[in-house]
Design a protein around this motif. Structure first.
Motif, PDB file in Angstrom:
ATOM      1  N   SER A  30      27.671  10.797  13.465  1.00 44.68           N
ATOM      2  CA  SER A  30      28.499   9.827  12.733  1.00 44.68           C
ATOM      3  C   SER A  30      29.037   8.747  13.666  1.00 44.68           C
ATOM      4  N   VAL A  31      29.442   9.132  14.881  1.00 41.64           N
ATOM      5  CA  VAL A  31      29.930   8.159  15.858  1.00 41.64           C
ATOM      6  C   VAL A  31      28.789   7.263  16.328  1.00 41.64           C
ATOM      7  N   CYS A  32      27.627   7.863  16.574  1.00 41.58           N
ATOM      8  CA  CYS A  32      26.462   7.075  17.013  1.00 41.58           C
ATOM      9  C   CYS A  32      26.045   6.065  15.943  1.00 41.58           C
ATOM     10  N   ASN A  33      26.037   6.498  14.690  1.00 36.27           N
ATOM     11  CA  ASN A  33      25.691   5.581  13.597  1.00 36.27           C
ATOM     12  C   ASN A  33      26.688   4.431  13.510  1.00 36.27           C
ATOM     13  N   ALA A  34      27.978   4.763  13.655  1.00 38.22           N
ATOM     14  CA  ALA A  34      29.021   3.730  13.588  1.00 38.22           C
ATOM     15  C   ALA A  34      28.866   2.740  14.741  1.00 38.22           C
ATOM     16  N   THR A  35      28.443   3.243  15.917  1.00 36.46           N
ATOM     17  CA  THR A  35      28.232   2.381  17.078  1.00 36.46           C
ATOM     18  C   THR A  35      27.094   1.400  16.822  1.00 36.46           C
ATOM     19  N   VAL A  36      25.971   1.928  16.329  1.00 36.33           N
ATOM     20  CA  VAL A  36      24.803   1.089  16.040  1.00 36.33           C
ATOM     21  C   VAL A  36      25.152   0.035  14.993  1.00 36.33           C
TER      22      VAL A  36
END
Length: 319
Positions: A181-187
């Motif tokens: 979820s954090v990685c998706n938000a970063t992208v």
């Protein structure tokens, strides 16, 4: 009229029924009447306290909501996850760090601090950034929900430099923060900030990817998803209670002219209902009658489940 019959029949002393009346007034925007019903109760329990706290939050009276939260604790009534969700939304709106810490302390005591709904109780985007800065100055450790919220706010304001700093903090933190979820938000933040090189780098460094990850990349690369792609993404978002992302997909559907597809309509009803936006779910459901003739079993089930999940009644009489 309902309230009058309620009093005439002597139901005002019935805590459960009175709490339902309290909820009715709050949902109709009549918080004054809601509070009057609450004050007439001879005995307050966890449900009635949650109802009045939620009512104040719903009607934008955030300080009153917090005051009642304190009164609830002072009277020895133990809060539960529903209390925390309502009061978190209220505290988030007036951005008081001390009050936020107090709510967080209760969350820790109850063991619900990791619950998705508690972690994602909405706060104002600008306040989110200001609160994050204050957290850093006070050496308060960020968690997954903090980072997701900050990246969403960064994307909204297109604060690329700020987003890069936060990304750096994530990379320096423990591997527990590198969840999907954090990685998706970063992208997503890099994409919306107009930084394709950072977006691609972050995407390809992800150890795990889901439908959300791939759809974000496809959209930025210019690939045109179809109704089946959108439908699958909406199902994923509904399971994760990502209302904001679901709203973004809804906007893309309208632009792509796919918003009248029955599968899409069903998926939209489902995500809005599961994410707590029952009014939006009903609007989509009603449009099925206008654009597609009659809803099918999937449409009806999604709408009925949404009402049931939130303790509401009133699906169309044509059922």
């Amino acid at each position: 009229m309902v309230h009058a019959q309620f009093v005439i029949k002597g139901f005002h002393s019935h805590t459960f029924l009175a709490t339902s009346l309290l909820n009715m007034h709050a949902n109709l925007g009549s918080i004054v009447d809601s509070n009057k019903v609450f004050d007439t109760l001879t005995k307050h329990n966890q449900v009635s306290w949650n109802a009045i706290i939620s009512g104040f939050t719903l009607n934008g009276l955030h300080l009153e909501s917090f005051d009642h939260f304190l009164q609830m604790k002072n009277e020895g009534i133990r809060p539960n996850i529903y209390t925390i969700i309502s009061i978190s939304k209220a505290v988030g709106q007036f951005g008081d760090m001390d009050k936020g810490k107090e709510v967080q302390s209760v969350s820790l005591e109850l063991g619900v601090e990791s619950d998705v709904q508690v972690g994602t109780a909405p706060i104002d985007r600008q306040e989110a950034l200001e609160l994050y800065v204050r957290m850093r100055h006070n050496n308060i450790k960020s968690d997954v929900y903090t980072y997701c919220s900050i990246f969403n706010a960064t994307a909204d304001f297109k604060y690329l430099h700020f987003g890069k700093e936060v990304h750096g903090m994530v990379l320096k933190s423990s591997r527990d923060m590198m969840v999907i979820s954090v990685c998706n938000a970063t992208v997503d933040a890099y994409a919306k900030c107009g930084a394709p090189e950072y977006r691609k780098k972050s995407f390809y460094e992800m150890e795990e990817r889901d439908m959300v990850s791939w759809t974000t990349l496809m959209r930025e690369e210019g690939f045109r998803p179809n109704q089946f792609t959108f439908s699958s993404v909406l199902v994923s978002y509904s399971r994760l209670c990502f209302l904001e992302y679901g709203q973004q997909i809804h906007g893309l559907l309208c632009k792509a002219g796919l918003d009248k597809d029955k599968c899409i309509k069903n998926a939209l009803v489902d995500i809005y209902a599961k994410c707590g936006s029952v009014n939006e779910a009903k609007k989509v459901f009603e449009r099925i009658f206008e654009w597609i003739s009659n809803p099918d079993t999937v449409s009806w089930t999604a709408m009925i489940s949404g009402y049931a999940q939130h303790g509401l009644r009133g699906c169309r009489s044509t059922l």
